[in-house]
Motif scaffolding. Structure first.
Motif, mmCIF file in Angstrom:
data_model
loop_
_atom_site.group_PDB
_atom_site.id
_atom_site.type_symbol
_atom_site.label_atom_id
_atom_site.label_comp_id
_atom_site.label_asym_id
_atom_site.label_seq_id
_atom_site.Cartn_x
_atom_site.Cartn_y
_atom_site.Cartn_z
ATOM 1 N N LYS A 61 -9.100 0.828 2.796
ATOM 2 C CA LYS A 61 -10.489 1.116 2.429
ATOM 3 C C LYS A 61 -11.382 0.971 3.662
ATOM 4 C CE LYS A 61 -14.160 -0.177 -0.828
ATOM 5 N NZ LYS A 61 -14.422 1.193 -1.273
ATOM 6 N N ARG A 106 -2.097 11.582 -8.524
ATOM 7 C CA ARG A 106 -0.656 11.331 -8.441
ATOM 8 C C ARG A 106 0.028 12.517 -7.764
ATOM 9 N NH1 ARG A 106 3.999 10.502 -13.205
ATOM 10 N NH2 ARG A 106 5.378 9.237 -11.894
ATOM 11 N N ASN A 136 -3.548 3.944 -1.317
ATOM 12 C CA ASN A 136 -3.864 2.641 -1.905
ATOM 13 C C ASN A 136 -3.654 1.562 -0.854
ATOM 14 O OD1 ASN A 136 -4.330 3.318 -4.809
ATOM 15 N ND2 ASN A 136 -2.252 4.116 -4.619
ATOM 16 N N GLY A 137 -4.472 0.516 -0.923
ATOM 17 C CA GLY A 137 -4.344 -0.561 0.054
ATOM 18 C C GLY A 137 -5.069 -0.305 1.352
ATOM 19 N N GLN A 141 -5.569 10.678 0.784
ATOM 20 C CA GLN A 141 -4.237 11.269 0.776
ATOM 21 C C GLN A 141 -4.241 12.530 1.629
ATOM 22 O OE1 GLN A 141 -3.422 12.095 -3.339
ATOM 23 N NE2 GLN A 141 -2.290 10.206 -3.644
ATOM 24 N N GLY A 189 0.818 -1.212 0.000
ATOM 25 C CA GLY A 189 0.000 0.000 0.000
ATOM 26 C C GLY A 189 0.851 1.260 0.000
ATOM 27 N N TYR A 190 0.357 2.308 -0.649
ATOM 28 C CA TYR A 190 1.034 3.608 -0.625
ATOM 29 C C TYR A 190 0.037 4.672 -1.044
ATOM 30 C CZ TYR A 190 1.140 3.438 -5.717
ATOM 31 O OH TYR A 190 0.749 3.370 -7.053
ATOM 32 N N ASP A 191 0.232 5.907 -0.519
ATOM 33 C CA ASP A 191 -0.569 7.073 -0.904
ATOM 34 C C ASP A 191 -2.070 6.783 -0.925
ATOM 35 O OD1 ASP A 191 1.706 8.530 -1.119
ATOM 36 O OD2 ASP A 191 1.752 8.592 -3.306
#
Length: 384
Positions: A161, A353, A158-159, A217, A154-156
């Motif tokens: 929820k 991004r 993501n991963g 983020q 996971g990063y930023d």
């Protein structure tokens, strides 16, 4: 060892924006740097003494870089740990150590570590598979809503929820995960800890993080956090305990929740310079990037105090835009006193991004927050 204007070489695994900002400090000190990154377009390609393209997960690539340098560090956790262990066993200085990285790189192991070391964290359960989690949800053993986290990769945002209803489980990937109790909280906080190879340790002030509701983020980082001195002192003490428990060398960003009753719970950590410390480039006596270099080279740690209130605004690609990047209205924000943009050097934008950040400094925190809002509403990261 003489690091300055010498044959000493520092290796950095990862050539993204964190590495790019680290190179600003190594160039200031005239320290040679060798950097490897999978992308030929990595932001570090221009600032390093030598830049190599290669996979950070490839054993031979990491070994080859390690054999060319005197000290090896990271700007991203997703690297080949077996190679780092080999290098460390051969006598190479690797900071943070692969042992520390193993504990941190898997979020399940990270949570277990907090429990074993009596570090306060939200209740959780680990699952090897998604079907096992689904079964516990169906049997009422996991209470909705909860936070689902992939243990690796996971990063930023993501991963991670929030699972509010059973149907939300259908879109999750088949991977090892944790189900974490959802904690009602007042604030999301962070403390950056610097710890040198000889054990000198300092903390930066507690910062407050405001998140984008959809992208998960960080949108704003506010320093100092708008919290009581009692809560701030508690947060810094817990962050110190986390760093010392991990025996970490370098920078460690400790992300936390301040609960409704002012309890501090550790969420997760990052063993490197971090988004929550970008404000320090303009607002602190010692930026987090210089501090990381000082810590891994066992130089005296710098002053972590702030010279002035600072707010960081992330610049991320707008929804609906992909392609060659354009920073619309950047000249308008540059006309505002106390505003400094940092552009990461990524030529291609896509939705959410991370493309840069803007620091706002001001003697008055309320005014700084107003300017941060103005910056956020003015600049747009779009494509041609």
């Amino acid at each position: 060892m003489n690091y300055f204007s010498s044959d000493f070489k520092l290796g950095i695994l990862g050539g993204g924006q964190l590495g790019k900002m680290m190179l600003t400090e190594t160039r200031k000190f005239d320290i040679q740097t060798y950097v490897v990154d999978p992308s030929a377009e990595a932001p570090c390609q221009f600032g390093a003494t030598k830049f190599f393209q290669g996979s950070l997960n490839d054993y031979d690539t990491v070994i080859n870089l390690g054999n060319q340098v005197d000290v090896l560090t990271i700007e991203i956790e997703n690297v080949n740990l077996e190679a780092l262990e080999t290098l460390e066993n051969e006598g190479k200085k690797v900071y943070p150590s692969p042992k520390t990285l193993r504990l941190i790189s898997n979020k399940g192991n990270q949570k277990d570590f907090y429990t074993l070391n009596n570090i306060p964290t939200a209740p959780y359960k680990r699952y090897k598979t998604l079907p096992a989690l689904k079964m516990d949800v169906e049997n009422g053993l996991v209470e909705l809503p909860f936070v689902w986290k992939a243990t690796e990769g996971g990063y930023d945002g993501n991963g991670v929820k929030v699972v509010r209803q059973v149907i939300d489980l259908e879109n999750l990937p088949e991977t090892e995960c944790i189900a974490e109790t959802m904690i009602p909280f007042k604030n999301e906080l962070a403390v950056i800890v610097a710890r040198s190879a000889s054990g000198e340790i300092k903390t930066y002030p507690v910062v407050e993080m405001e998140f984008h509701p959809e992208a998960n983020q960080v949108e704003y980082v506010i320093c100092p956090a708008r919290i009581s001195e009692t809560v701030a002192n508690n947060a810094r003490e817990i962050a110190l305990k986390v760093s010392e428990s991990f025996n970490h060398v370098g920078l460690l960003a400790v992300e936390m929740f301040q609960t409704e009753d002012d309890e501090i719970l550790v969420n997760e950590v990052a063993p490197r310079p971090h988004n929550s410390g970008h404000y320090s480039i303009e607002a602190s006596y010692t930026s987090q990037f210089e501090q990381h270099i000082r810590a891994i080279l066992d130089l005296p740690l710098g002053n972590t105090d702030s010279k002035v209130a600072g707010i960081m605004v992330n610049l991320v690609g707008e929804e609906g835009f992909s392609g060659e990047v354009v920073y619309e209205n950047i000249e308008k924000i540059m006309a505002i006193d106390g505003v400094t943009p940092h552009i990461y050097g990524k030529r291609e934008t896509r939705p959410f991004r991370k493309m840069g950040h803007v620091t706002i400094v001001n003697e008055n925190m309320t005014e700084a927050r107003k300017v941060a809002q103005q910056v956020k509403e003015t600049i747009r990261v779009i494509s041609k």
